[in-house]
Design a protein around this motif. Structure first.
Motif, PDB file in Angstrom:
ATOM      1  N   GLY A 120      37.038 -38.314  53.958  1.00  0.00           N
ATOM      2  CA  GLY A 120      36.258 -39.138  55.098  1.00  0.00           C
ATOM      3  C   GLY A 120      36.932 -38.459  56.167  1.00  0.00           C
ATOM      4  N   PRO A 121      36.191 -38.461  57.400  1.00  0.00           N
ATOM      5  CA  PRO A 121      36.482 -38.010  59.544  1.00  0.00           C
ATOM      6  C   PRO A 121      37.488 -39.463  59.318  1.00  0.00           C
ATOM      7  CG  PRO A 121      34.309 -38.512  58.916  1.00  0.00           C
ATOM      8  CD  PRO A 121      35.224 -38.688  57.936  1.00  0.00           C
ATOM      9  N   VAL A 122      38.485 -38.888  60.374  1.00  0.00           N
ATOM     10  CA  VAL A 122      39.676 -40.142  59.915  1.00  0.00           C
ATOM     11  C   VAL A 122      38.720 -40.080  61.703  1.00  0.00           C
ATOM     12  CG1 VAL A 122      41.964 -39.998  61.249  1.00  0.00           C
ATOM     13  CG2 VAL A 122      41.496 -38.593  59.814  1.00  0.00           C
ATOM     14  N   LEU A 123      39.235 -42.081  61.944  1.00  0.00           N
ATOM     15  CA  LEU A 123      38.889 -42.645  63.128  1.00  0.00           C
ATOM     16  C   LEU A 123      39.804 -42.903  63.695  1.00  0.00           C
ATOM     17  CD1 LEU A 123      36.255 -44.829  61.126  1.00  0.00           C
ATOM     18  CD2 LEU A 123      35.753 -42.547  62.727  1.00  0.00           C
ATOM     19  N   SER A 124      38.878 -43.023  65.101  1.00  0.00           N
ATOM     20  CA  SER A 124      40.441 -43.618  66.311  1.00  0.00           C
ATOM     21  C   SER A 124      39.585 -44.606  67.459  1.00  0.00           C
ATOM     22  CB  SER A 124      40.521 -42.231  66.865  1.00  0.00           C
ATOM     23  OG  SER A 124      39.162 -41.961  68.224  1.00  0.00           O
ATOM     24  N   VAL A 125      40.058 -44.905  67.686  1.00  0.00           N
ATOM     25  CA  VAL A 125      39.645 -46.417  68.430  1.00  0.00           C
ATOM     26  C   VAL A 125      38.025 -45.628  69.494  1.00  0.00           C
ATOM     27  CG1 VAL A 125      39.814 -47.429  71.081  1.00  0.00           C
ATOM     28  CG2 VAL A 125      40.769 -47.989  68.714  1.00  0.00           C
ATOM     29  N   GLN A 126      38.439 -43.684  69.775  1.00  0.00           N
ATOM     30  CA  GLN A 126      37.713 -43.861  71.256  1.00  0.00           C
ATOM     31  C   GLN A 126      36.329 -43.810  70.574  1.00  0.00           C
ATOM     32  OE1 GLN A 126      38.807 -40.204  72.292  1.00  0.00           O
ATOM     33  NE2 GLN A 126      37.512 -40.416  74.719  1.00  0.00           N
ATOM     34  N   LYS A 127      36.764 -42.849  69.620  1.00  0.00           N
ATOM     35  CA  LYS A 127      35.588 -42.415  68.267  1.00  0.00           C
ATOM     36  C   LYS A 127      35.002 -43.585  67.683  1.00  0.00           C
ATOM     37  CE  LYS A 127      37.398 -38.781  66.235  1.00  0.00           C
ATOM     38  NZ  LYS A 127      37.958 -37.771  64.613  1.00  0.00           N
TER      39      LYS A 127
ATOM     40  N   GLU B  87      34.731 -46.526  69.437  1.00  0.00           N
ATOM     41  CA  GLU B  87      33.704 -47.039  71.276  1.00  0.00           C
ATOM     42  C   GLU B  87      32.979 -46.485  70.919  1.00  0.00           C
ATOM     43  OE1 GLU B  87      37.625 -49.736  72.658  1.00  0.00           O
ATOM     44  OE2 GLU B  87      36.868 -47.800  72.848  1.00  0.00           O
ATOM     45  N   THR B  88      33.003 -44.475  70.820  1.00  0.00           N
ATOM     46  CA  THR B  88      31.789 -43.838  71.501  1.00  0.00           C
ATOM     47  C   THR B  88      30.814 -44.224  70.632  1.00  0.00           C
ATOM     48  OG1 THR B  88      33.148 -42.116  71.602  1.00  0.00           O
ATOM     49  CG2 THR B  88      30.950 -41.672  71.593  1.00  0.00           C
ATOM     50  N   PHE B  89      31.017 -44.036  69.638  1.00  0.00           N
ATOM     51  CA  PHE B  89      29.706 -44.957  68.203  1.00  0.00           C
ATOM     52  C   PHE B  89      28.792 -46.391  68.577  1.00  0.00           C
ATOM     53  CE2 PHE B  89      27.949 -45.459  64.210  1.00  0.00           C
ATOM     54  CZ  PHE B  89      27.184 -44.787  63.752  1.00  0.00           C
ATOM     55  N   ALA B  90      29.956 -46.933  69.427  1.00  0.00           N
ATOM     56  CA  ALA B  90      29.371 -48.445  68.973  1.00  0.00           C
ATOM     57  C   ALA B  90      28.431 -47.834  70.733  1.00  0.00           C
ATOM     58  CB  ALA B  90      30.152 -49.237  69.815  1.00  0.00           C
ATOM     59  N   LYS B  91      28.929 -47.541  71.294  1.00  0.00           N
ATOM     60  CA  LYS B  91      28.164 -47.484  72.562  1.00  0.00           C
ATOM     61  C   LYS B  91      26.282 -46.399  72.509  1.00  0.00           C
ATOM     62  CE  LYS B  91      29.519 -43.897  75.557  1.00  0.00           C
ATOM     63  NZ  LYS B  91      29.308 -43.225  76.570  1.00  0.00           N
ATOM     64  N   CYS B  92      26.783 -45.390  71.878  1.00  0.00           N
ATOM     65  CA  CYS B  92      25.414 -44.288  71.944  1.00  0.00           C
ATOM     66  C   CYS B  92      26.178 -44.081  70.348  1.00  0.00           C
ATOM     67  CB  CYS B  92      25.739 -43.564  73.278  1.00  0.00           C
ATOM     68  SG  CYS B  92      24.309 -42.144  72.507  1.00  0.00           S
ATOM     69  N   PRO B  93      25.718 -43.468  69.270  1.00  0.00           N
ATOM     70  CA  PRO B  93      25.864 -43.253  67.939  1.00  0.00           C
ATOM     71  C   PRO B  93      25.791 -41.613  68.667  1.00  0.00           C
ATOM     72  CG  PRO B  93      24.655 -45.318  67.558  1.00  0.00           C
ATOM     73  CD  PRO B  93      24.435 -44.756  69.172  1.00  0.00           C
ATOM     74  N   LEU B  94      24.122 -41.366  69.123  1.00  0.00           N
ATOM     75  CA  LEU B  94      24.100 -39.689  69.777  1.00  0.00           C
ATOM     76  C   LEU B  94      25.333 -38.807  70.198  1.00  0.00           C
ATOM     77  CD1 LEU B  94      21.675 -38.074  69.386  1.00  0.00           C
ATOM     78  CD2 LEU B  94      20.852 -38.699  71.864  1.00  0.00           C
ATOM     79  N   SER B  95      25.284 -40.016  70.801  1.00  0.00           N
ATOM     80  CA  SER B  95      26.887 -39.360  71.705  1.00  0.00           C
ATOM     81  C   SER B  95      28.169 -38.710  70.789  1.00  0.00           C
ATOM     82  CB  SER B  95      27.019 -39.559  72.967  1.00  0.00           C
ATOM     83  OG  SER B  95      27.751 -40.706  72.624  1.00  0.00           O
ATOM     84  N   TYR B  96      28.158 -39.771  69.686  1.00  0.00           N
ATOM     85  CA  TYR B  96      29.431 -39.216  68.986  1.00  0.00           C
ATOM     86  C   TYR B  96      28.955 -38.465  67.888  1.00  0.00           C
ATOM     87  CZ  TYR B  96      32.140 -40.372  64.884  1.00  0.00           C
ATOM     88  OH  TYR B  96      32.645 -40.293  63.363  1.00  0.00           O
TER      89      TYR B  96
ATOM     90  N   GLN C 203      29.495 -56.146  72.860  1.00  0.00           N
ATOM     91  CA  GLN C 203      28.843 -55.137  71.504  1.00  0.00           C
ATOM     92  C   GLN C 203      29.509 -53.902  71.223  1.00  0.00           C
ATOM     93  OE1 GLN C 203      24.577 -54.534  73.984  1.00  0.00           O
ATOM     94  NE2 GLN C 203      23.620 -56.381  73.119  1.00  0.00           N
ATOM     95  N   GLY C 204      30.592 -54.217  70.974  1.00  0.00           N
ATOM     96  CA  GLY C 204      31.316 -53.005  69.954  1.00  0.00           C
ATOM     97  C   GLY C 204      32.066 -52.018  71.085  1.00  0.00           C
ATOM     98  N   ARG C 205      31.442 -52.124  72.473  1.00  0.00           N
ATOM     99  CA  ARG C 205      31.949 -50.948  72.681  1.00  0.00           C
ATOM    100  C   ARG C 205      33.893 -51.149  72.951  1.00  0.00           C
ATOM    101  NH1 ARG C 205      26.716 -52.404  75.261  1.00  0.00           N
ATOM    102  NH2 ARG C 205      25.047 -51.111  74.997  1.00  0.00           N
ATOM    103  N   ASN C 206      33.773 -52.361  73.123  1.00  0.00           N
ATOM    104  CA  ASN C 206      35.507 -52.257  73.486  1.00  0.00           C
ATOM    105  C   ASN C 206      35.785 -52.659  71.735  1.00  0.00           C
ATOM    106  OD1 ASN C 206      35.154 -51.691  75.601  1.00  0.00           O
ATOM    107  ND2 ASN C 206      34.967 -54.385  76.465  1.00  0.00           N
ATOM    108  N   LEU C 207      36.576 -52.161  71.579  1.00  0.00           N
ATOM    109  CA  LEU C 207      37.648 -52.622  69.565  1.00  0.00           C
ATOM    110  C   LEU C 207      38.265 -52.181  69.946  1.00  0.00           C
ATOM    111  CD1 LEU C 207      34.754 -50.248  67.818  1.00  0.00           C
ATOM    112  CD2 LEU C 207      34.797 -52.758  67.875  1.00  0.00           C
ATOM    113  N   GLN C 208      39.453 -51.801  70.763  1.00  0.00           N
ATOM    114  CA  GLN C 208      40.358 -52.124  70.486  1.00  0.00           C
ATOM    115  C   GLN C 208      41.610 -53.143  70.390  1.00  0.00           C
ATOM    116  OE1 GLN C 208      41.963 -49.587  74.131  1.00  0.00           O
ATOM    117  NE2 GLN C 208      43.541 -48.844  73.302  1.00  0.00           N
TER     118      GLN C 208
END
Ligand code: SF4
Length: 585
Positions: A263-270, A272-281, A464-469
């Motif tokens: 499956g896709p490899v994740l990163s903090v940036q990915k 956090e982008t999803f948590a911010k707005c899944p559509l932008s992910y 709200q998940g926007r900071n996960l690092q």
């Protein structure tokens, strides 16, 4: 000849006539070229270039019962009772002056007054237009397009249109007031009344827009399928259901599931982008949609915030690596010169890569970078009383140039986010220090932030998940240290560190229990990904302001409001995790 005869599209009778005429012309050219001597290449190229414009097919003179179309500079001689002149917007007629770059207008004037100049060319066009009007005896209708459909921008009438208008309306409204001028008749693709309709499409549009008929949707579906899909999507988005038009695209056989092998490899940036707005992910990491570059756009700033941030990261890394190699801790008095000379080298490189748009922009940015370096050095000296830098820019699942530490690895790190559920993570850890404080033994992970602190200041560091690092890097670094340094090694804390003019050296440290809560959030995000749920954010103010897809989403306030309606609807079970993240955290 082969190109015209075999490859050019020829869909109807007119195309065929055009092709035939071009082929005849090419044959004539071929015959002439065979008998010609000397250098004829440029003559042939010029001929070929002019040929499509010069050739005429199916030409005929004005005939009774037919519309006769002609160029504005050559028409109006047939004595018709009705003359329509179209295209009189100020871009098109008399057009912009075309100045010969090889012999400028004033140079031409000096050589001879009889040489044509750009302004004379425009004058001649206007005079020809006046003569055209003067020889008419019937009705004349002048028109211009007052809207540019490609840019949705207003257009102004040409000066000749304006002059004609002023002649007939000496005291009335200005023609430039366009649609606001009641004396000017505006017409569009949906003509009104019905008797002025010319084509089938116009008739349908006139019916749909003019009369709001009950069978509107059927008409759209049958005759305007694209509009029909647009109508469907608008309706779906305005409803409280979470549909495919809102980012509910289904699991697609697990293609988006980061918890499967392959499956896709994740990163903090990915994440956090999803948590911010899944559509932008979805736009960024699944569609890989990027904003088209706009070459030549002059900006008032030299380096973007991201570029300036990455240059500062480079400076800090070089400086700390040097100190580590020398076995020394930072001292403001001793190291100020060295840090600034590293910064200077970095600035010189940045100047070569991106020449500054102006010296004021350059100096403004330099002041900010120097201030950031000063703040960094002071903070480092203070921190050195209780900790020692051990690792910088640790690469995980990424290539790294230069010397490698025991923690660097090109393979991704596997994290267990809930019992039996694993994800693969890649990323770069800015800094790992070791505490020298006996009361708080362990390692401290730092991430440099060169932007503002707003996102990290609230009661909930996860925002709200926007900071996960802080949670993810604490877990990853702890695992790496235990494997590579010492089995009993532990991460004592993680901190966001703001060595910048905006952040003034602020350090925001995460709570010790952040890993468990972080795993809970990441797990919820992964379940949404697995199901193919990519809703838009419900908070436009927070998330859309700097989003590169704002132009795609259009009215972001409405998009966020509609998303909130769907999130609040308990019947949308597939959004349960997003509801939890937005409403509970
Ligand atoms: S503009 Fe807003 S709604 Fe659209 S993708 Fe970006 S963050 Fe999401």
């Amino acid at each position: 000849r082969t190109f015209v005869s075999e490859l050019c599209r020829s869909a109807n009778e007119v195309d065929n006539y055009a092709r035939l005429a071009l082929l005849q012309e090419l044959d004539a050219l071929d015959e002439w070229a065979r008998g010609a001597s000397g250098s004829i290449v440029s003559a042939i190229l010029e001929w070929v270039e002019n040929m499509p414009n010069a050739l005429r097919i199916l030409g005929s003179g004005p005939r009774p019962g037919c519309v006769h179309a002609s160029h504005i500079m050559s028409g109006g001689h047939s004595g018709r009772r009705h003359l329509f002149i179209v295209g009189l917007d100020d871009d098109r007629f008399p057009g912009a002056p075309s100045i010969d770059p090889l012999l400028l207008d004033d140079e031409r004037q000096k050589i001879s007054e009889r040489l044509a100049t750009s302004s004379k060319g425009r004058e001649q066009k206007v005079q020809a237009f006046v003569r055209l009007l003067a020889r008419q005896r019937g009705d004349v209708c002048l028109s211009y397009s007052n809207t540019d459909l490609s840019d949705d921008a207003s257009l102004l009438p040409s000066s000749v249109f304006q002059a004609a208008w002023n002649y007939f309306h000496p005291t009335g409204a200005d023609a430039c007031s366009g649609g606001r001028n009641d004396a000017l008749t505006s017409v569009g693709f949906a003509p009104s009344p019905e008797k002025s309709v010319c084509t089938e499409s116009e008739w349908w549009l006139q019916r749909i827009l003019g009369g709001n008929p009950p069978d509107k949707e059927r008409i759209f579906q049958k005759f305007f399928p694209n509009l029909w899909h647009g109508l469907l999507s608008s309706k779906a988005r305005a409803s409280n259901r979470f549909t495919e038009y809102d980012g509910n695209i289904g699991d697609r056989g697990g293609a988006f599931d980061p918890t499967t092998v392959g499956g896709p490899v994740l990163s903090v940036q990915k994440l956090e982008t999803f948590a911010k707005c899944p559509l932008s992910y979805f736009f960024k990491y699944i569609l890989s949609a990027t904003r088209p570059e706009e070459p030549g756009m002059a900006t008032a700033e030299w380096l973007t915030a991201m570029e300036a941030g990455s240059r500062l990261h480079e400076v800090f890394k070089t400086f700390i690596e040097e100190l580590m190699a020398q076995g020394r801790l930072p001292l403001v008095g001793r190291d100020h010169g060295r840090l600034h000379s590293i910064l200077q080298q970095c600035v010189d490189q940045a100047k070569r890569d991106h020449p500054p748009p102006s010296m004021s922009a350059f100096h403004r940015q330099i002041r900010l970078l120097e201030r950031a370096a000063d703040i960094f050095l002071v903070e480092e000296e203070i921190a050195s009383h209780s900790s020692i830098p051990r690792f910088v820019e640790v690469a995980i699942g990424l290539r790294k140039s230069g010397s490698l530490s025991v923690l660097d690895q090109e393979t991704t790190e596997v994290l267990e986010i809930e019992p039996g559920v694993f994800i693969r993570i890649q990323g770069r850890v800015d800094r790992i220090d070791e505490s020298t404080n006996d009361a708080a033994k362990g390692y401290i992970v730092w991430d440099y932030k060169t932007g503002g602190t707003y996102r990290y200041r609230g009661n909930d560091l996860f925002h709200q998940g926007r900071n996960l690092q802080h949670a993810l890097y604490t877990a990853i670094v702890a695992a790496l240290l235990r494997r590579r340094v010492a089995p009993e090694a532990r991460v004592h804390k993680f901190g966001y560190y703001f060595p910048s003019a905006k952040g003034r050296g602020l350090r925001i440290v995460s709570a010790e229990d952040s890993v468990c809560k972080g795993n809970e959030i990441v797990s919820a995000l992964c379940r949404l990904m697995r199901r193919g749920c990519f809703p838009a954010t419900n908070n436009a103010k927070e998330d859309c302001q700097f989003c590169e897809y704002a132009a795609v989403c259009g009215d972001v306030e409405t998009a966020a409001r509609q998303s909130q309606t769907k999130i609040s609807n308990q019947a949308n079970e597939s959004l349960a995790e997003f509801r939890w993240i937005r409403n509970t955290l």
